[in-house]
Design a protein around this motif. Structure first.
Motif, PDB file in Angstrom:
ATOM      1  N   ILE A  94      -6.920  33.786 -12.669  1.00 50.32           N
ATOM      2  CA  ILE A  94      -5.572  33.428 -12.196  1.00 50.32           C
ATOM      3  C   ILE A  94      -4.651  34.652 -12.247  1.00 50.32           C
ATOM      4  O   ILE A  94      -3.875  34.901 -11.315  1.00 50.32           O
ATOM      5  N   ASP A 124      -1.620  22.175 -24.872  1.00 44.73           N
ATOM      6  CA  ASP A 124      -2.116  22.452 -23.552  1.00 44.73           C
ATOM      7  C   ASP A 124      -3.448  21.724 -23.341  1.00 44.73           C
ATOM      8  O   ASP A 124      -3.754  20.777 -24.074  1.00 44.73           O
ATOM      9  N   SER A 125      -4.259  22.202 -22.356  1.00 48.78           N
ATOM     10  CA  SER A 125      -5.471  21.448 -21.999  1.00 48.78           C
ATOM     11  C   SER A 125      -6.429  21.305 -23.182  1.00 48.78           C
ATOM     12  O   SER A 125      -7.088  20.279 -23.332  1.00 48.78           O
ATOM     13  N   ARG A 126      -6.495  22.318 -24.049  1.00 47.21           N
ATOM     14  CA  ARG A 126      -7.456  22.229 -25.179  1.00 47.21           C
ATOM     15  C   ARG A 126      -7.031  21.142 -26.157  1.00 47.21           C
ATOM     16  O   ARG A 126      -7.863  20.430 -26.708  1.00 47.21           O
ATOM     17  N   SER A 149      -5.191  23.458 -10.227  1.00 43.61           N
ATOM     18  CA  SER A 149      -5.295  24.035 -11.575  1.00 43.61           C
ATOM     19  C   SER A 149      -6.630  23.692 -12.228  1.00 43.61           C
ATOM     20  O   SER A 149      -6.973  22.517 -12.385  1.00 43.61           O
ATOM     21  N   PRO A 150      -7.377  24.721 -12.665  1.00 44.01           N
ATOM     22  CA  PRO A 150      -8.647  24.427 -13.343  1.00 44.01           C
ATOM     23  C   PRO A 150      -8.433  23.737 -14.692  1.00 44.01           C
ATOM     24  O   PRO A 150      -9.277  22.962 -15.139  1.00 44.01           O
ATOM     25  N   PHE A 151      -7.294  24.015 -15.333  1.00 38.74           N
ATOM     26  CA  PHE A 151      -7.035  23.393 -16.636  1.00 38.74           C
ATOM     27  C   PHE A 151      -6.754  21.901 -16.469  1.00 38.74           C
ATOM     28  O   PHE A 151      -7.170  21.079 -17.285  1.00 38.74           O
ATOM     29  N   GLY A 158       6.503  25.124 -19.207  1.00 44.37           N
ATOM     30  CA  GLY A 158       6.500  24.954 -17.752  1.00 44.37           C
ATOM     31  C   GLY A 158       5.121  24.963 -17.144  1.00 44.37           C
ATOM     32  O   GLY A 158       4.943  25.278 -15.960  1.00 44.37           O
ATOM     33  N   LYS A 159       4.106  24.620 -17.947  1.00 46.10           N
ATOM     34  CA  LYS A 159       2.733  24.685 -17.438  1.00 46.10           C
ATOM     35  C   LYS A 159       2.108  23.308 -17.383  1.00 46.10           C
ATOM     36  O   LYS A 159       2.437  22.420 -18.181  1.00 46.10           O
ATOM     37  N   VAL A 160       1.175  23.163 -16.445  1.00 49.32           N
ATOM     38  CA  VAL A 160       0.347  21.965 -16.385  1.00 49.32           C
ATOM     39  C   VAL A 160      -1.059  22.377 -16.809  1.00 49.32           C
ATOM     40  O   VAL A 160      -1.439  23.536 -16.641  1.00 49.32           O
ATOM     41  N   PRO A 161      -1.830  21.435 -17.392  1.00 51.82           N
ATOM     42  CA  PRO A 161      -1.575  20.003 -17.548  1.00 51.82           C
ATOM     43  C   PRO A 161      -0.656  19.697 -18.722  1.00 51.82           C
ATOM     44  O   PRO A 161      -0.577  20.454 -19.693  1.00 51.82           O
ATOM     45  N   PRO A 180       4.072  23.472 -10.806  1.00 53.71           N
ATOM     46  CA  PRO A 180       4.809  24.180 -11.863  1.00 53.71           C
ATOM     47  C   PRO A 180       5.481  25.451 -11.378  1.00 53.71           C
ATOM     48  O   PRO A 180       6.350  26.000 -12.052  1.00 53.71           O
ATOM     49  N   TRP A 181       5.077  25.937 -10.195  1.00 49.36           N
ATOM     50  CA  TRP A 181       5.655  27.184  -9.672  1.00 49.36           C
ATOM     51  C   TRP A 181       6.951  26.931  -8.904  1.00 49.36           C
ATOM     52  O   TRP A 181       7.681  27.877  -8.590  1.00 49.36           O
ATOM     53  N   ASP A 195     -12.265  28.842 -20.258  1.00 52.15           N
ATOM     54  CA  ASP A 195     -10.818  28.908 -19.990  1.00 52.15           C
ATOM     55  C   ASP A 195     -10.389  30.355 -19.779  1.00 52.15           C
ATOM     56  O   ASP A 195      -9.506  30.645 -18.962  1.00 52.15           O
TER      57      ASP A 195
HETATM   58  N1  LIG Z   1      -3.634  27.439 -21.699  1.00 49.13           N
HETATM   59  C1  LIG Z   1      -3.082  26.491 -20.761  1.00 49.13           C
HETATM   60  C2  LIG Z   1      -2.995  27.145 -19.395  1.00 49.13           C
HETATM   61  C3  LIG Z   1      -2.239  26.260 -18.403  1.00 49.13           C
HETATM   62  C4  LIG Z   1      -1.832  27.062 -17.172  1.00 49.13           C
HETATM   63  O1  LIG Z   1      -1.873  28.307 -17.143  1.00 49.13           O
HETATM   64  N2  LIG Z   1      -1.440  26.316 -16.140  1.00 49.13           N
HETATM   65  C5  LIG Z   1      -0.978  26.950 -14.930  1.00 49.13           C
HETATM   66  C6  LIG Z   1      -1.587  26.258 -13.712  1.00 49.13           C
HETATM   67  S1  LIG Z   1      -3.297  26.703 -13.574  1.00 49.13           S
HETATM   68  C7  LIG Z   1       0.524  26.769 -14.830  1.00 49.13           C
HETATM   69  O2  LIG Z   1       1.007  25.668 -14.985  1.00 49.13           O
HETATM   70  N3  LIG Z   1       1.252  27.863 -14.580  1.00 49.13           N
HETATM   71  C8  LIG Z   1       2.665  27.832 -14.379  1.00 49.13           C
HETATM   72  C9  LIG Z   1       3.368  28.956 -15.071  1.00 49.13           C
HETATM   73  O3  LIG Z   1       2.685  29.792 -15.726  1.00 49.13           O
HETATM   74  O4  LIG Z   1       4.586  28.999 -14.985  1.00 49.13           O
HETATM   75  C10 LIG Z   1      -3.937  25.229 -20.732  1.00 49.13           C
HETATM   76  O5  LIG Z   1      -5.111  25.323 -21.132  1.00 49.13           O
HETATM   77  O6  LIG Z   1      -3.439  24.154 -20.376  1.00 49.13           O
END
Ligand SMILES: N[C@@H](CCC(=O)N[C@@H](CS)C(=O)NCC(=O)O)C(=O)O
Length: 201
Positions: A105, A62-64, A9-11, A47-50, A33-34, A98
């Protein structure tokens, strides 16, 4: 403090680079997370990382938001100007970088769907955003040493992470030929220990 993330994950990478530049200790907990059985939603309902989990159990995303918080916890290598126009410029660079990752992605996820369900238009639309954003980043950088002002900042972290993500997943884009100034910046950034130690995998 623990960071829940994945190495692709780039974030997550952006947050890890900031943690390294700020010399902050943390536990790194890998999560996919998938994966349907992922426990990420226990911390981040999206459900997203980080996701950063504080010692008292509070979760930050989120990351910001995470990098904004991290920049306040010590005075080492300040990455976000305290106020004013330069602060907004740094945050805008971050939004641009971002956004490159978000669009790339989306294009990648679409291209991984079964052939009969894929939309070529949807992929093209998002790859066009990547190209337009690269052009904007190149014009913004111009001949400067760093993206914003005269010092290394979150703008450079986010831009380097986005360029690294394109190399990782979209090597065929070949952005270096079109944007030699971004290539010059990227070469400098990818040599930093914070970038070397967080190469996407
Ligand atoms: N805006 C979020 C984006 C985070 C994001 O999209 N993470 C992806 C991995 S690159 C993720 O966890 N996706 C899982 C999903 O969408 O269910 C951030 O800056 O943290």
């Amino acid at each position: 403090m623990k960071l829940i993330g994945s190495n692709s994950s780039p974030f997550v990478r952006k947050v890890r680079v900031v943690l390294a530049e700020k010399r902050v200790d943390y536990d790194y907990v890998l999560a996919n997370p998938w994966d349907a059985a992922s426990n990420v939603p226990e911390y981040n309902p999206l459900g997203k990382v980080p996701c950063l989990v504080m010692d008292d159990g509070g979760a930050v995303f989120d990351s910001r938001v995470i990098v904004e918080y991290l920049d306040t916890i010590n005075p080492v290598n300040k990455l976000i100007p305290a106020s004013g126009r330069t602060r907004v410029e740094v945050r805008c660079w971050e939004a641009l970088a971002d956004g490159i990752c978000d669009a790339a992605i989306i294009a990648r996820l679409e291209s991984m769907r079964p052939d009969n369900l894929q939309s070529a238009d949807w992929i093209a639309r998002h790859l066009a955003k990547v190209r337009l954003a690269l052009g904007a980043a190149s014009r913004g950088l111009a001949e400067k040493a760093w993206c914003c002002g005269t010092a290394f900042s979150l703008a450079d972290v986010a831009t380097g992470v986005a360029l690294g993500y394109l190399d990782f997943r979209f090597a065929e884009i070949g952005w270096r030929d079109d944007y030699p100034n971004l290539a010059r910046l990227n070469e400098k950034l990818q040599k930093r220990a914070s970038f070397v130690d967080t190469l996407p995998a």
